[in-house]
Design an enzyme around this catalytic site. Structure first.
Site, PDB file in Angstrom:
ATOM      1  N   HIS A 395       0.810  -1.212   0.000  1.00 36.63           N
ATOM      2  CA  HIS A 395       0.000   0.000   0.000  1.00 36.63           C
ATOM      3  C   HIS A 395       0.848   1.270   0.000  1.00 36.63           C
ATOM      4  CE1 HIS A 395      -3.819   1.870  -0.006  1.00 36.63           C
ATOM      5  NE2 HIS A 395      -4.448   1.033   0.784  1.00 36.63           N
ATOM      6  N   ARG A 396       2.135   1.157   0.280  1.00 38.58           N
ATOM      7  CA  ARG A 396       3.011   2.318   0.198  1.00 38.58           C
ATOM      8  C   ARG A 396       3.322   2.684  -1.247  1.00 38.58           C
ATOM      9  NH1 ARG A 396       7.776  -0.158   3.769  1.00 38.58           N
ATOM     10  NH2 ARG A 396       7.421  -1.715   2.130  1.00 38.58           N
TER      11      ARG A 396
END
Length: 422
Positions: A395-396
């Site tokens: 998700h980064r």
């Protein structure tokens, strides 16, 4: 002039296959090395005569160490490259860190603790790791004095826990599967009804890698169901045409090609996360998780999978899988993955989620194809071969919408498999 043979992976020498004075050809196997997950074969970088062998069986060295020299018949090595490498490893001072806390841009350091690599591993020599394990020392607490802040044997031997501040927790600080921070759950059980098994090198590497990934990477998951009947039909036709050549394209080969082609449209997922930067790769190299006979796991790599014909992938993948299962892997088989797939379809698995192989941004988890009731385009009820596939995404690096769009493209490629042929 003698050419140095450099080690292509950290490991321990198992066996020399050539002796000083023997001739070798470029690409010929000269040594076998035990790495974290396999026996790796070291190839001669050029043809010539073995001038020196600078490594003892049972000794551990790090990637980049000079282990042999190859030259002309009668030539002698002017000095021992391996010795100079060891000296640099154990004696060279650590370089000054850059403004962002990295030494030479390759590692970061937790406050008052060890330097770590981009993928979260503590920088330490194999000897230092062994000493730390014997003494029960958490390497993340040790300040390294070797090149780039690497921990060497002397650092561990002189380490005093009471004088070191705890390492700060950060996205790059690793959790160790066998380190001092791992829960022991109390005293080991005893008695005739239990068997105590030592953790081998492979299981330790798997444990460390998965803990680092799951602890530091915020995974999110997107699952789709895919009609694989068109792909299975095309595969049957392809294999019939290749029968005389002895080539057989697998379902996994076709799914690998689909995953690679989909990444062309979503290059953000063909990236590695490096803390304050994202590295986006132009080549698409698909790692494949291979189950080993001893219950281990290894990721091997199909390079430029988007550009290669299915028949070529089939031949190379089969040879690579066989090398992995036989424990005779080549260094190139293990390096360079930009994205990974894990296929449990042969094990009658409905659905699963896979752990990302750091520092990659995603991994596909492929379940089994199963006959289920489906509603056809004309509204009638029929039977179809459906496969559940889940992507795990960092998700980064990406968000849910991009993960979903990638899976739509992957599904389109599998359900329209002629696109895999162009």
């Amino acid at each position: 002039m003698a050419q140095e043979v450099k080690l292509t992976t950290d490991g321990m020498l198992l066996n020399w296959l050539k002796e000083v004075g023997q001739s070798v050809s470029a690409g010929e196997i000269i040594a076998e090395v035990e790495a974290d997950k396999a026996t790796v074969e070291i190839e001669a970088p050029s043809g010539g005569t073995i001038v020196s062998l600078n490594w003892e069986v049972g000794e551990e060295k790090e990637e980049g160490a000079v282990i042999a020299t190859i030259g002309e018949a009668g030539e002698s090595a002017a000095s021992s490259p391996a010795k100079s490498e060891d000296a640099k490893s154990e004696e060279a001072p650590a370089p000054e860190p850059s403004a962002n806390g990295s030494a030479n841009g390759t590692a970061s350091s937790a406050s008052n603790g060890a330097s770590v690599t981009e993928d979260g591993r503590v920088k330490a020599s194999p000897v230092a790791r062994n000493v730390a394990e014997d003494k029960g020392i958490d390497l993340s607490q040790v300040q390294g004095t070797g090149p780039g802040g690497r921990i060497v044997k002397a650092d561990v031997e002189s380490f005093e826990p009471g004088k070191a501040a705890p390492a700060a927790k950060s996205a790059s600080a690793p959790a160790s599967g066998v380190g001092a921070g791992t829960p022991t759950w109390g005293k080991l059980p005893e008695g005739d009804n239990v068997e105590i098994i030592e953790i081998n090198r492979m299981r330790r590497a798997i444990a460390d890698g998965t803990i680092i990934s799951k602890s530091n990477i915020p995974h999110f998951y997107v699952t789709v169901s895919i009609d694989v009947d068109p792909m299975l039909k095309l595969r049957k036709e392809i294999n019939a045409s290749l029968e005389d050549d002895g080539v057989k394209v697998s379902v996994n080969d076709m799914l690998m090609k689909a995953a690679a082609l989909a990444l062309r449209k979503f290059p953000n997922l063909n990236s590695h996360y490096y803390g304050d930067k994202i590295v986006r790769y132009k080549d698409i190299n698909i790692g494949v998780s291979v189950a080993l006979p001893n219950n281990g796991l290894m990721n091997v790599v199909a390079h430029n999978a988007d550009k290669r014909a299915l028949s070529d992938l089939a031949v190379e993948n089969k040879a690579m899988y066989e090398r992995a299962r036989e424990g005779k892997i080549k260094p190139a088989d293990l390096k360079g993955a930009t994205f990974t797939i894990s296929n449990l379809g042969p094990y009658n698995v409905d659905h699963f989620s896979a752990i990302i192989s750091a520092p990659e941004a995603g991994i596909l988890a492929i379940g089994s194809a199963k006959k289920v009731p489906v509603v056809k385009p004309d509204g009638t009820l029929g039977v179809g071969n459906m496969m559940s596939v889940t992507i795990s995404v960092d998700h980064r690096v990406s968000d849910g919408a991009e993960g979903a769009e990638y899976m739509q493209e992957f599904r389109s490629l599998v359900e329209n498999p002629m696109r895999l042929m162009v």
